[in-house]
Design an enzyme around this catalytic site. Structure first.
Site, PDB file in Angstrom:
ATOM      1  N   GLU A  18       9.368  13.964   2.126  1.00 44.64           N
ATOM      2  CA  GLU A  18       9.200  12.793   2.986  1.00 44.64           C
ATOM      3  C   GLU A  18       8.370  11.752   2.253  1.00 44.64           C
ATOM      4  O   GLU A  18       7.384  12.097   1.608  1.00 44.64           O
ATOM      5  CB  GLU A  18       8.486  13.250   4.264  1.00 44.64           C
ATOM      6  CG  GLU A  18       8.076  12.129   5.188  1.00 44.64           C
ATOM      7  CD  GLU A  18       7.140  12.600   6.305  1.00 44.64           C
ATOM      8  OE1 GLU A  18       7.591  13.348   7.183  1.00 44.64           O
ATOM      9  OE2 GLU A  18       5.965  12.195   6.289  1.00 44.64           O
ATOM     10  N   THR A  49       9.413   7.781   6.691  1.00 49.16           N
ATOM     11  CA  THR A  49       8.687   7.688   7.965  1.00 49.16           C
ATOM     12  C   THR A  49       8.799   6.282   8.575  1.00 49.16           C
ATOM     13  O   THR A  49       9.132   5.315   7.884  1.00 49.16           O
ATOM     14  CB  THR A  49       7.193   8.010   7.769  1.00 49.16           C
ATOM     15  OG1 THR A  49       6.678   7.134   6.772  1.00 49.16           O
ATOM     16  CG2 THR A  49       6.991   9.441   7.334  1.00 49.16           C
ATOM     17  N   HIS A  94      13.081   8.105  10.025  1.00 47.05           N
ATOM     18  CA  HIS A  94      12.476   8.559  11.264  1.00 47.05           C
ATOM     19  C   HIS A  94      12.611   7.407  12.263  1.00 47.05           C
ATOM     20  O   HIS A  94      12.354   6.259  11.923  1.00 47.05           O
ATOM     21  CB  HIS A  94      11.002   8.898  11.039  1.00 47.05           C
ATOM     22  CG  HIS A  94      10.823  10.082  10.136  1.00 47.05           C
ATOM     23  ND1 HIS A  94       9.598  10.660   9.898  1.00 47.05           N
ATOM     24  CD2 HIS A  94      11.733  10.808   9.421  1.00 47.05           C
ATOM     25  CE1 HIS A  94       9.755  11.695   9.076  1.00 47.05           C
ATOM     26  NE2 HIS A  94      11.034  11.791   8.759  1.00 47.05           N
ATOM     27  N   ASP A 126       3.055   8.491  17.691  1.00 44.71           N
ATOM     28  CA  ASP A 126       1.708   8.720  18.221  1.00 44.71           C
ATOM     29  C   ASP A 126       1.239   7.495  18.993  1.00 44.71           C
ATOM     30  O   ASP A 126       1.822   6.417  18.882  1.00 44.71           O
ATOM     31  CB  ASP A 126       0.750   9.027  17.065  1.00 44.71           C
ATOM     32  CG  ASP A 126       0.907  10.471  16.614  1.00 44.71           C
ATOM     33  OD1 ASP A 126       1.114  11.337  17.488  1.00 44.71           O
ATOM     34  OD2 ASP A 126       0.833  10.725  15.406  1.00 44.71           O
ATOM     35  N   ALA A 144      10.566  11.777  23.105  1.00 45.23           N
ATOM     36  CA  ALA A 144      11.614  11.882  22.082  1.00 45.23           C
ATOM     37  C   ALA A 144      12.960  12.242  22.703  1.00 45.23           C
ATOM     38  O   ALA A 144      14.004  11.740  22.276  1.00 45.23           O
ATOM     39  CB  ALA A 144      11.207  12.925  21.041  1.00 45.23           C
ATOM     40  N   LYS A 305       2.216  10.567  -2.842  1.00 46.86           N
ATOM     41  CA  LYS A 305       1.854  11.066  -4.183  1.00 46.86           C
ATOM     42  C   LYS A 305       2.842  12.153  -4.595  1.00 46.86           C
ATOM     43  O   LYS A 305       2.922  13.207  -3.967  1.00 46.86           O
ATOM     44  CB  LYS A 305       0.437  11.647  -4.166  1.00 46.86           C
ATOM     45  CG  LYS A 305      -0.632  10.617  -3.897  1.00 46.86           C
ATOM     46  CD  LYS A 305      -2.009  11.151  -4.293  1.00 46.86           C
ATOM     47  CE  LYS A 305      -3.082  10.128  -3.993  1.00 46.86           C
ATOM     48  NZ  LYS A 305      -3.562  10.180  -2.603  1.00 46.86           N
TER      49      LYS A 305
HETATM   50  P1  FAD Z   1       7.922  14.632  22.180  1.00 45.79           P
HETATM   51  O1  FAD Z   1       8.960  15.641  21.887  1.00 45.79           O
HETATM   52  O2  FAD Z   1       8.284  13.517  23.099  1.00 45.79           O
HETATM   53  O3  FAD Z   1       6.652  15.419  22.747  1.00 45.79           O
HETATM   54  C1  FAD Z   1       5.404  14.753  22.938  1.00 45.79           C
HETATM   55  C2  FAD Z   1       4.555  15.555  23.923  1.00 45.79           C
HETATM   56  O4  FAD Z   1       5.080  15.409  25.238  1.00 45.79           O
HETATM   57  C3  FAD Z   1       4.552  17.059  23.665  1.00 45.79           C
HETATM   58  O5  FAD Z   1       3.291  17.551  24.051  1.00 45.79           O
HETATM   59  C4  FAD Z   1       5.643  17.619  24.563  1.00 45.79           C
HETATM   60  O6  FAD Z   1       5.404  18.972  24.880  1.00 45.79           O
HETATM   61  C5  FAD Z   1       5.565  16.654  25.743  1.00 45.79           C
HETATM   62  N1  FAD Z   1       6.862  16.326  26.344  1.00 45.79           N
HETATM   63  C6  FAD Z   1       7.997  15.991  25.716  1.00 45.79           C
HETATM   64  N2  FAD Z   1       8.976  15.689  26.572  1.00 45.79           N
HETATM   65  C7  FAD Z   1       8.429  15.807  27.800  1.00 45.79           C
HETATM   66  C8  FAD Z   1       8.922  15.606  29.114  1.00 45.79           C
HETATM   67  N3  FAD Z   1      10.188  15.218  29.352  1.00 45.79           N
HETATM   68  N4  FAD Z   1       8.069  15.817  30.156  1.00 45.79           N
HETATM   69  C9  FAD Z   1       6.793  16.194  29.942  1.00 45.79           C
HETATM   70  N5  FAD Z   1       6.272  16.417  28.723  1.00 45.79           N
HETATM   71  C10 FAD Z   1       7.071  16.210  27.665  1.00 45.79           C
HETATM   72  N6  FAD Z   1       5.104   9.780  13.910  1.00 45.79           N
HETATM   73  C11 FAD Z   1       5.398   8.500  13.582  1.00 45.79           C
HETATM   74  O7  FAD Z   1       4.865   7.577  14.197  1.00 45.79           O
HETATM   75  N7  FAD Z   1       6.259   8.209  12.556  1.00 45.79           N
HETATM   76  C12 FAD Z   1       6.885   9.175  11.838  1.00 45.79           C
HETATM   77  O8  FAD Z   1       7.657   8.868  10.936  1.00 45.79           O
HETATM   78  C13 FAD Z   1       6.611  10.543  12.168  1.00 45.79           C
HETATM   79  N8  FAD Z   1       7.214  11.551  11.518  1.00 45.79           N
HETATM   80  C14 FAD Z   1       6.999  12.850  11.907  1.00 45.79           C
HETATM   81  C15 FAD Z   1       7.721  13.888  11.291  1.00 45.79           C
HETATM   82  C16 FAD Z   1       7.543  15.211  11.676  1.00 45.79           C
HETATM   83  C17 FAD Z   1       8.332  16.311  11.005  1.00 45.79           C
HETATM   84  C18 FAD Z   1       6.621  15.524  12.719  1.00 45.79           C
HETATM   85  C19 FAD Z   1       6.395  16.944  13.134  1.00 45.79           C
HETATM   86  C20 FAD Z   1       5.899  14.513  13.328  1.00 45.79           C
HETATM   87  C21 FAD Z   1       6.087  13.168  12.950  1.00 45.79           C
HETATM   88  N9  FAD Z   1       5.426  12.110  13.585  1.00 45.79           N
HETATM   89  C22 FAD Z   1       5.698  10.811  13.234  1.00 45.79           C
HETATM   90  C23 FAD Z   1       4.400  12.389  14.596  1.00 45.79           C
HETATM   91  C24 FAD Z   1       4.992  12.443  16.027  1.00 45.79           C
HETATM   92  O9  FAD Z   1       5.456  11.176  16.390  1.00 45.79           O
HETATM   93  C25 FAD Z   1       3.858  12.894  16.935  1.00 45.79           C
HETATM   94  O10 FAD Z   1       3.548  14.243  16.712  1.00 45.79           O
HETATM   95  C26 FAD Z   1       4.029  12.591  18.425  1.00 45.79           C
HETATM   96  O11 FAD Z   1       2.755  12.731  19.049  1.00 45.79           O
HETATM   97  C27 FAD Z   1       4.995  13.510  19.158  1.00 45.79           C
HETATM   98  O12 FAD Z   1       6.273  13.302  18.754  1.00 45.79           O
HETATM   99  P2  FAD Z   1       7.473  14.250  19.310  1.00 45.79           P
HETATM  100  O13 FAD Z   1       8.730  13.665  18.820  1.00 45.79           O
HETATM  101  O14 FAD Z   1       7.179  15.656  19.025  1.00 45.79           O
HETATM  102  O15 FAD Z   1       7.320  13.960  20.875  1.00 45.79           O
END
Ligand code: FAD
Length: 317
Positions: A18, A49, A94, A126, A144, A305
């Site tokens: 990434e 990202t 992403h 986030d 998501a 890096k």
């Molecule tokens: P979700 O799946 O929406 O989950 C978020 C929280 O809400 C979780 O606690 C889940 O249990 C809960 N939840 C989900 N759906 C529901 C629902 N319907 N009802 C109630 N609760 C629910 N961030 C960036 O800004 N840019 C990036 O490029 C980026 N790349 C990433 C790549 C990877 C591989 C990973 C693991 C993370 C990345 N992130 C990135 C961080 C990510 O955006 C954060 O971890 C964010 O806080 C959660 O994203 P998610 O898609 O898991 O969210």
């Protein structure tokens, strides 16, 4: 080719990584020179990202602050196209909910479709740095899974504009995030995995995990996912620790634990160079064990890096 096709066609574990888009004002040459050496290990795809807007405050000189919104790392779609063009490799942008309306997301997906980019990693994003919790755009998505459903609809030719007739269906392969140590907002591991299952049932084709340093946590996570009926590929995300600062910054930022054995080794280090050597060796051992476990792909977080990732890949691929 889609991420899932790359995985299905691979005869052994594949290497991927990434990258972050350059900071606004920097050119693409540094990024290219970071990617160049890693091409030796033939990554079938590279993730890019997405970074949401931030607030910055300018002192107006009269005791007042002016609030400005800025995007420090714009250009994910452009970078994906540039990398694809320069290295002839698939790129995976992403796509995040944070800061985007459904229509803006749709427009970005249309651009990606035109560019022949056929895999996306779908995330919520986030909270804005200065905000305590995630606030969705008024015309955007809260989770998501909601964004995923938009892409699923586009893949059926249903766009946000409902008046649109005979719209061309897109054909995106969709990845989502998984958390071997639980997402920080989820009340329990069980509830977090339930959400992951919903994302897969809604159409997610594969999962990429948050970084972790204890393989057992990943093995347990995969086992629970399989028991719950999550049968798509689960790609582990790995990052070598490279500085003393990261010993506290990574657990704080990504809500993860470092294993005692690793911490014991790191605590003996006096310089970042020493930390880097330990971090690289730890990541090599993690990678070897994950390959033996049968993981289809190892995905490395380069964080800008390439040198540590190059040294790990040279040992593994
Ligand atoms: P979700 O799946 O929406 O989950 C978020 C929280 O809400 C979780 O606690 C889940 O249990 C809960 N939840 C989900 N759906 C529901 C629902 N319907 N009802 C109630 N609760 C629910 N961030 C960036 O800004 N840019 C990036 O490029 C980026 N790349 C990433 C790549 C990877 C591989 C990973 C693991 C993370 C990345 N992130 C990135 C961080 C990510 O955006 C954060 O971890 C964010 O806080 C959660 O994203 P998610 O898609 O898991 O969210």
């Amino acid at each position: 080719m889609k991420v899932t096709e790359h995985i299905a066609n691979a005869k052994k574990t594949v290497f991927s990584f990434e990258i972050l888009p350059p900071l606004k004002g920097q050119n693409i040459k540094t990024l290219f020179s970071n990617i160049e050496p890693l091409m030796e290990f033939k990554p079938p795809f590279i993730d890019v990202t997405y970074h949401r807007e931030e607030y910055v405050y300018r002192d107006k000189g009269n005791g007042l602050l002016e609030k400005r919104t800025t995007r420090k790392r714009p250009g994910t779609v452009g970078i994906c196209a540039a990398i694809k063009n320069r290295f002839d490799v698939d790129t995976v942008p992403h796509i995040i909910c944070g800061g985007f309306s459904k229509e803006e997301t749709e427009n970005a997906l249309i651009d990606l479709d035109f560019l022949g980019i056929d895999s996306v990693l779908i995330l919520r994003g986030d909270p804005i740095k200065s905000e305590a919790k995630f606030i969705p755009d008024p015309n955007g998505h809260a989770y998501a899974i909601d964004l995923l459903e938009q892409v699923v609809q586009m893949n059926k030719g249903r766009y946000v504009d409902e008046e649109l007739k005979d719209a061309t269906p897109t054909n995106f392969c969709m990845g989502v995030a998984g958390y071997p140590e639980k997402h920080f907002e989820a009340p329990s591991m069980k509830s977090d995995i339930k959400i992951l299952k919903k994302k897969v049932e809604a159409g997610a084709d594969y999962v990429v995990t948050q970084m972790f340093f204890d393989n057992q946590k990943f093995f347990d996570f995969v086992e629970t996912c399989r028991k719950e009926g999550i049968n798509v590929p689960i790609i582990p995300g790995l990052k070598p620790i490279t500085s003393l600062k990261q010993m506290t910054a990574l657990p704080r930022t990504f809500y993860l634990d470092l294993p005692d054995e690793l911490v014991d080794q790191l605590e003996k280090c006096k310089t970042n160079e020493e930390v880097k050597e330990i971090g690289i060796e730890w990541c090599i051992q993690q990678s070897k064990e994950l390959i033996n476990f049968g993981t289809p792909c190892l995905h490395y977080y380069s964080m800008g890096k390439s040198d540590p990732i190059y040294r790990i890949a040279k040992n593994i691929f």
